[in-house]
Design a protein around this motif. Structure first.
Motif, PDB file in Angstrom:
ATOM      1  N   SER A  12       0.857  -1.201   0.000  1.00  0.00           N
ATOM      2  CA  SER A  12       0.000   0.000   0.000  1.00  0.00           C
ATOM      3  C   SER A  12       0.884   1.239   0.000  1.00  0.00           C
ATOM      4  O   SER A  12       2.102   1.155   0.220  1.00  0.00           O
ATOM      5  N   GLY A  13       0.243   2.393  -0.193  1.00  0.00           N
ATOM      6  CA  GLY A  13       0.983   3.648  -0.180  1.00  0.00           C
ATOM      7  C   GLY A  13       1.579   3.944   1.191  1.00  0.00           C
ATOM      8  O   GLY A  13       2.728   4.379   1.300  1.00  0.00           O
ATOM      9  N   ALA A  14       0.787   3.714   2.233  1.00  0.00           N
ATOM     10  CA  ALA A  14       1.278   4.000   3.588  1.00  0.00           C
ATOM     11  C   ALA A  14       2.491   3.133   3.899  1.00  0.00           C
ATOM     12  O   ALA A  14       3.486   3.602   4.460  1.00  0.00           O
ATOM     13  N   PHE A  64      -0.978  14.586   2.539  1.00  0.00           N
ATOM     14  CA  PHE A  64      -1.551  13.311   2.985  1.00  0.00           C
ATOM     15  C   PHE A  64      -0.615  12.195   2.550  1.00  0.00           C
ATOM     16  O   PHE A  64      -0.273  12.084   1.374  1.00  0.00           O
ATOM     17  N   HIS A  65      -0.211  11.357   3.527  1.00  0.00           N
ATOM     18  CA  HIS A  65       0.733  10.293   3.200  1.00  0.00           C
ATOM     19  C   HIS A  65       0.288   8.927   3.701  1.00  0.00           C
ATOM     20  O   HIS A  65       1.068   7.973   3.615  1.00  0.00           O
ATOM     21  N   GLY A  66      -0.923   8.806   4.247  1.00  0.00           N
ATOM     22  CA  GLY A  66      -1.402   7.489   4.669  1.00  0.00           C
ATOM     23  C   GLY A  66      -1.735   7.451   6.143  1.00  0.00           C
ATOM     24  O   GLY A  66      -1.531   8.414   6.882  1.00  0.00           O
ATOM     25  N   GLU A  92       4.321  15.563  -1.790  1.00  0.00           N
ATOM     26  CA  GLU A  92       3.529  14.982  -2.882  1.00  0.00           C
ATOM     27  C   GLU A  92       3.753  15.936  -4.051  1.00  0.00           C
ATOM     28  O   GLU A  92       3.576  17.149  -3.888  1.00  0.00           O
ATOM     29  N   ASP A 152       6.373  11.480  -2.690  1.00  0.00           N
ATOM     30  CA  ASP A 152       5.239  10.556  -2.584  1.00  0.00           C
ATOM     31  C   ASP A 152       4.392  10.710  -3.846  1.00  0.00           C
ATOM     32  O   ASP A 152       3.680  11.698  -4.014  1.00  0.00           O
ATOM     33  N   THR A 210       2.138   8.400  -4.798  1.00  0.00           N
ATOM     34  CA  THR A 210       1.105   7.374  -4.680  1.00  0.00           C
ATOM     35  C   THR A 210      -0.120   7.712  -5.528  1.00  0.00           C
ATOM     36  O   THR A 210      -0.715   6.838  -6.148  1.00  0.00           O
ATOM     37  N   GLN A 211      -0.493   8.982  -5.550  1.00  0.00           N
ATOM     38  CA  GLN A 211      -1.699   9.374  -6.277  1.00  0.00           C
ATOM     39  C   GLN A 211      -1.394   9.983  -7.653  1.00  0.00           C
ATOM     40  O   GLN A 211      -2.132   9.770  -8.611  1.00  0.00           O
ATOM     41  N   LYS A 228      -1.133   2.720  -5.360  1.00  0.00           N
ATOM     42  CA  LYS A 228      -2.451   2.758  -5.993  1.00  0.00           C
ATOM     43  C   LYS A 228      -2.624   1.945  -7.293  1.00  0.00           C
ATOM     44  O   LYS A 228      -3.078   0.813  -7.233  1.00  0.00           O
TER      45      LYS A 228
HETATM   46  C1  LIG Z   1      -0.214  10.762  -1.711  1.00  0.00           C
HETATM   47  C2  LIG Z   1      -0.674   9.562  -0.933  1.00  0.00           C
HETATM   48  N1  LIG Z   1       0.196   8.909  -0.161  1.00  0.00           N
HETATM   49  C3  LIG Z   1      -0.155   7.825   0.529  1.00  0.00           C
HETATM   50  C4  LIG Z   1      -1.443   7.348   0.506  1.00  0.00           C
HETATM   51  C5  LIG Z   1      -1.823   6.137   1.297  1.00  0.00           C
HETATM   52  O1  LIG Z   1      -2.010   5.064   0.445  1.00  0.00           O
HETATM   53  P1  LIG Z   1      -2.749   3.752   0.971  1.00  0.00           P
HETATM   54  O2  LIG Z   1      -4.162   4.118   1.234  1.00  0.00           O
HETATM   55  O3  LIG Z   1      -2.576   2.770  -0.142  1.00  0.00           O
HETATM   56  O4  LIG Z   1      -2.043   3.331   2.209  1.00  0.00           O
HETATM   57  C6  LIG Z   1      -2.396   7.998  -0.282  1.00  0.00           C
HETATM   58  C7  LIG Z   1      -3.773   7.528  -0.323  1.00  0.00           C
HETATM   59  O5  LIG Z   1      -4.672   8.174  -0.753  1.00  0.00           O
HETATM   60  C8  LIG Z   1      -2.007   9.135  -1.023  1.00  0.00           C
HETATM   61  O6  LIG Z   1      -2.865   9.796  -1.792  1.00  0.00           O
END
Ligand SMILES: Cc1ncc(COP(=O)(O)O)c(C=O)c1O
Length: 389
Positions: free
Chosen positions: A92-94, A125-127, A177, A207, A209-210, A234
């Motif tokens: 996962s992202g977190a 936002f990082h999780g 991000e 980051d 992730t998104q 993601k």
């Molecule tokens: C930029 C960013 N980092 C981390 C996460 C966390 O990802 P996850 O929900 O897969 O743990 C998200 C989730 O929306 C995100 O947008």
């Protein structure tokens, strides 16, 4: 009973096909949020479905006690995509962010550094894990779980002066991000990324992730800059859980054998599907760029909005009022989007969305925004929103 962590969820999903979702009554919805950026190739994509079907009949999980043929291949592809050297696969992202934070700490400890300041951005936002939460710049997520890991300083995005004031010899990492997603779709400026890259002694953790893995029409949104660590997840495995953390050779020194691990991360099913996802996405990049530009052109034509932000197939529509009622009305009209940060409608369309789907989404949005009678914006409002960031 399910722990009630989420609010009401009015749409029951039965199946998907291409850019569309279907409910149990067969009602069709154009999906422009794609499971929050996960279903980036849409539903039932032939390459993804074929990879899942085939690998499911061979081997789904091995644990990292054993090797399989897709893990190293995927690491090589992600290293090539990111411009970095080493890859850790998680779920996962977190979790991908946890690996990044541990590497920064591990490296700092090896270097004999006694203080571990991390700079992160307000509104980020990082999780939801404890480490990721500690660098998330939104009190509503952090405060209920305080105290979190110490020595994290939050500065406004794109404020080079604040960065230079906050960075010192204790700073081990700067986390960003490239386009803030959950925080309302706010892109970083090039000059700010350059200033971060120039902070020697601190690892830049991007980051993505998104916003990464093709969403902006580039492999990663930070390019052509070069962070030390890249975090992603993601869409990577076409809907299966898979996170990846990419490290420069220096950053990778923070984690020795035995210092980090995972039971599920990097299994054969997820890795094989991820390779199919990267192949498909690579092919689609020029179209994503073209369609992304078209999407933003069309969104800028909408009335009753204050600002359109984002890049490629990642867009935020800033409204003057709460976005949730518009999300409901859009859904009733057959378009699935979501609202983030109160007044921002967030669009993360699938990479396969073309002009026809973008036109359909924009005509629903135009109708919904005008029917709802949102207050008319003025150029002054637009200027205020831009400057306030
Ligand atoms: C930029 C960013 N980092 C981390 C996460 C966390 O990802 P996850 O929900 O897969 O743990 C998200 C989730 O929306 C995100 O947008």
């Amino acid at each position: 009973m399910l722990l009630p962590t989420y609010g009401s969820r009015p749409l029951m999903v039965e199946r998907g096909e291409g850019c569309y979702l279907f409910d149990p009554n067969g009602r069709k919805y154009l999906d422009f949020i794609t499971g929050i950026g996960v279903n980036a190739l849409g539903y039932n994509h032939p390459a993804i479905t074929a990879a899942i079907r085939d690998q499911a009949g061979l081997c789904v999980h091995t644990s990292n006690l054993h090797m399989h043929r897709y893990q190293e291949k995927l690491a090589e592809r992600l290293a090539e995509w990111s411009g970095l050297d080493f890859v850790f696969l998680s779920n996962s992202g977190a979790e991908a962010m946890e690996a990044a934070l541990k590497a920064a700490r591990g490296l700092a400890n090896k270097q004999g550094r006694r203080r571990h300041r991390i700079i992160s951005l307000e509104n980020s936002f990082h999780g939801r894990t404890a480490g990721a939460l500690a660098i998330t710049g939104q009190p509503k997520y952090r405060d209920p779980f305080a105290p979190l890991i110490p020595d994290v300083v939050f500065i406004p995005a794109n404020d080079v002066g604040a960065l230079e004031a906050a960075a010192n010899e204790e700073t081990i990492a700067i986390v960003t991000e490239t386009i803030q997603g959950e925080g309302g779709i706010y892109p970083l400026e090039n000059s700010f990324m350059e200033a971060i890259a120039n902070q020697h002694g601190a690892l830049w953790i991007a980051d993505e992730t998104q916003c990464g893995l093709g969403r902006t029409g580039e492999r990663f949104a930070y390019q052509p800059h070069r962070p030390d660590i890249v975090v992603t997840a993601k869409p990577l495995a076409g809907g299966l859980p898979l996170g990846a953390t990419m490290f420069s050779a220096l950053a990778a020194c923070g984690i020795d054998p035995g210092m980090h691990g995972t039971t599920f991360g990097g299994g054969p099913l997820a890795c094989r599907v991820a390779l199919a996802f990267l192949d498909e996405t690579e092919r689609l990049l020029p179209e994503i760029r073209r369609n992304g530009e078209y999407l933003h052109e069309r969104l800028r034509e909408l009335r009753h909005t204050l600002e359109i932000r984002g890049r490629g197939l990642m867009a935020g529509i800033q409204l003057a009022e709460p976005g949730e009622p518009f999300v409901r009305k859009a859904r009733d009209a057959g378009l699935v989007i979501n609202c983030t940060h109160g007044n921002v409608l967030r669009l993360l369309p699938p990479f396969i969305a073309g002009r026809a789907e973008i036109d359909q989404a924009c005509s629903i949005l135009a109708k919904v925004l005008s029917e709802a009678g949102a207050s008319e914006s003025s150029p002054l409002h637009c200027a205020e929103v831009s400057l306030s960031r």
